[in-house]
Design an enzyme around this catalytic site. Sequence first.
Site, mmCIF file in Angstrom:
data_model
loop_
_atom_site.group_PDB
_atom_site.id
_atom_site.type_symbol
_atom_site.label_atom_id
_atom_site.label_comp_id
_atom_site.label_asym_id
_atom_site.label_seq_id
_atom_site.Cartn_x
_atom_site.Cartn_y
_atom_site.Cartn_z
ATOM 1 N N ASP A 541 8.943 23.819 3.849
ATOM 2 C CA ASP A 541 9.385 22.494 4.281
ATOM 3 C C ASP A 541 9.461 21.562 3.086
ATOM 4 O O ASP A 541 10.344 20.712 2.984
ATOM 5 C CB ASP A 541 8.381 21.886 5.277
ATOM 6 C CG ASP A 541 8.146 22.749 6.495
ATOM 7 O OD1 ASP A 541 8.191 23.981 6.366
ATOM 8 O OD2 ASP A 541 7.889 22.187 7.569
ATOM 9 N N GLU A 680 12.732 31.754 13.286
ATOM 10 C CA GLU A 680 11.499 32.504 13.537
ATOM 11 C C GLU A 680 11.429 33.116 14.938
ATOM 12 O O GLU A 680 10.448 33.777 15.264
ATOM 13 C CB GLU A 680 10.287 31.595 13.297
ATOM 14 C CG GLU A 680 10.149 31.196 11.838
ATOM 15 C CD GLU A 680 9.077 30.133 11.621
ATOM 16 O OE1 GLU A 680 8.787 29.389 12.573
ATOM 17 O OE2 GLU A 680 8.555 30.048 10.496
ATOM 18 N N LYS A 792 15.998 29.778 16.843
ATOM 19 C CA LYS A 792 15.091 28.636 16.834
ATOM 20 C C LYS A 792 15.660 27.523 15.951
ATOM 21 O O LYS A 792 15.434 26.358 16.178
ATOM 22 C CB LYS A 792 13.732 29.091 16.289
ATOM 23 C CG LYS A 792 12.676 28.003 16.233
ATOM 24 C CD LYS A 792 11.379 28.561 15.640
ATOM 25 C CE LYS A 792 10.312 27.486 15.521
ATOM 26 N NZ LYS A 792 9.114 27.969 14.824
#
Length: 928
Positions: A541, A680, A792
């Site tokens: 991230d 994921e 996702k």
Amino acid sequence: MIEAVIFDLDGVITDTAEYHFRSWKRLAEDEGIPFSRADNEKLRGVSRRESLRLMLAGQEISEDQAEEWMARKNSYYQEMITDLTQDDLLPGVTSLLAELRGKNIKVGIASASRNAPAVIARLGIEALLDGCADGNSIERQKPAPDLFLYAARMLDVPPSRCLVVEDAASGIQAAKASGMVTVGIGPVERVGEADEVLPDLEGIHVSDLLRAANWRVAEAEFRPDCQHHQETILTQGNGYLGTRGSFEERFPNDRQATFIHGMWDDVPIVFTELVNAPDWTSLEIRINGQRFSMDREKVEDYARVLDLKKGILRRRLRWEPSDGRQFELTFERFPSLEDPHVMALRVQVHALEGDASVEMRASLDGHVENEGRLHWEFVTQQSSSENTHLVVKARSTQKLLAIATCLSVNGVKASMERRDCPGNPGVSIQAKLNSGERITVDKFVSIYTSRDTEDPLEAAQSKVHEAATSGYESLRAAHEAAWGEFWSRSDVIIEGDNEAQLAIRHALYQLRIAASQEDERVSIGAKTLSGFGYRGHVFWDNEIFVIPFFTYTNPELARNMLMYRWHTINGARSKAADNGFGGAQYAWESAETGEEVTPRWLPDWNDPTSLIRIWTGDIQIHISADIAYAIWQYWQVTGDDEFMRNFGVPIILETAVFWGDRAEHEGDHYVIRQVIGPDEYHTHVDNNAYTNGMVRWHLTKAIELREWLQRTSPAEVKELDQRLAITPTQLDLWRDIAAKLKFCMDPATGLIEQFDGFFQQPEVDWEKYAGRTESMQSLLGIEGANAHQVLKQADVIMLLCLLRDQFDSKTWKANWDYYHTRTDHEYGSSLSPAIHAWAACELGQPEVAYEHFMRAARADLQDIRGNAGHGIHAASAGGLWQALVFGFAGLRLTDGGFEINPQLPSHWKRLAFPFYLHGERQEVDVRP
Ligand code: G6P
Ligand code: MG
């Protein structure tokens, strides 16, 4: 969100301010008192009596005389207003009032003038108003907040949802004190304290007024069921620590926390977590023996506002215990951005109605926990009015933390005495307030840890005394100046969309408070320093979503975070070695040492008696390429060759060695089996497009960069080659992998398969799930989602964004069309919407982009995912900036500089931001 606009009357709605001036002037002439237009500026907005006092400028007259003079002035004034008609409404007022009506925003008048009702009647605007408060409504006039609070109550709108339009300095002060948004009308010298200043109301629309609210996150009412969300979005910090927005006096079931970068301690399952530090804000108030709490007695006129521009959190309320007394309580606090080791808190108790004996206990509360886990051992403590401190030690890592505080009391005489409790040293202040009196307590705090210095206690004590000597106002001024500096480098302006504007500012504010300016051994966790979520661990991230904002605006902060990867490379080396590879393989979740700290098993949230195997730490390997990408981007933008030479290239080459080992030769190509890509929902896949695409890029760059280093610093290359055993064979291998790594792209259509076999998976019947309120993974189950074509988050699309110039428009379109409809935008990853916003812009679809953008913008402020209580969605915040800059503005670096390719949603009127290219400031300013 603004629900009411409250206008001052004289000088805002109509020019009776001029009549007041002329009436006073005439009186002054009658009495031979010098009085000029300039003298009159101070009289604006203040009561008749106060105006007289100011006009007299010290001259004494008897009470009878005063009464007669005020009556005379009033008769002059009333004479003048007899001729008022609708024509005397100032330009722009009528249309503005009508527009407010049309938008269902309530309209009130709050004027100190007792003549206000008469003036309003003559102007003929009663029908456009929902209420009028005048000088008769209350006792304490402006600059006290009472008149505006009275008006807000009359309109039945909480103070923080009111916006005040005022032409007087006293009025701006009053409105600010009540927690309202302020628009000043007139010169900056007079109304410059307002949130927004306008010369007059001519041509002004509602949206222009509402712009004044774009620097603040306000809580209109306190709701215990929303407190965790509020605590997160009201988090303050300074890059050293972050403090959630819980109350000083605490509240049942709150999630109070202060996290300090680098203060790790061991914990089962998740290995290590940032320890919740002793609470520096702790302060209890007792009034006439009753302890103040938000759930006790009556709390009225509540407003809590985080000022993003200045980094200050304020709370104001009136507390009314049952005996009929009334107290105004105000709290203001900030961890200094100018000096990260300094925190300051100012509390005021004002006895509005009735006498009071006030006791405040200001302490340093070491009885804090990480959701039930205790980390601190108490080492030493002391409580005294000159020297209160606490030293604690983390149980497993033995890290020390020293916190010291110092108080200053103003307004009334007060006594101080020590109130020592184990683990919670403090001082009690006691004072008697007569009705109308106010006590001000300033609490200064300093924190140092054994990570900062040899003797943290000594450092904290001397710093806190230094802070107290400077005083609250001067610390605040320095803090505000530091914020001013940040915003001048970093602000993004969006005109035509107040919600988007506030959201980007809040996002950038949250990112800034998480970025260390002093410490390159730490980086920003997935939830910043704002919550317990992910325990402070650092993920991709940071490199892919967060760092780009810093790289382009505050590169020295970006550099610190990239250096964190250098300082933790030993962890990455051992991870690679443990897996049987050479080079460096970065941890999916990283903390102090860079060793893998992803939990292997976690309790199933649907059934806490069973465990779920978490595979990301084992096989979500793309992070090593993501780090290389962030380094390369930083270098492109900053031209920081020194960093690239000493740290960047070594990291990129050593991780390249890992890829060389990890990729397997199979037939005439290479494969990377058994991974998790960004999506994921799918685990244990072979040849994930994002991973392979990034690895290909990584190895190509590794070769290029090695050549660059060879040209610029041959000695260094030699040393690196030796250390990493880089041989010509190795380089050939990298070239070969880069050329032949499996990447399933249909040459005819450009469609890329997310991983081997993805297209063979069954489709989801999306219609069946219309209106769902859960993620597709929880509806289909972990195995179910794994076996379907449901994502996702952006995976192929993510790759297209990062390497956007490698793919032509046909490829962009084919993949967007395919994957966009198969992604769980609402309940999948919070990392995804901002990236889809960016991607939609690449496809020339700014309105679609906008939908995704707002989904990201609301992740924290609106808590649309319901999990903001765990902390800020850092990646989403950083993604918002990228969506604006790379998406809507279409910024791209070119060989000689940069270009933009803007596409704004149709209702945006402007998008503007600065950035720094090779140290030089650039400005982008786009209008439709
Ligand atoms: C307003 C005006 C002031 C005036 C005050 C009292 O705030 O701006 O100039 O002194 O009202 O007005 P009054 O009409 O009651 O004397
Ligand atoms: Mg006025």
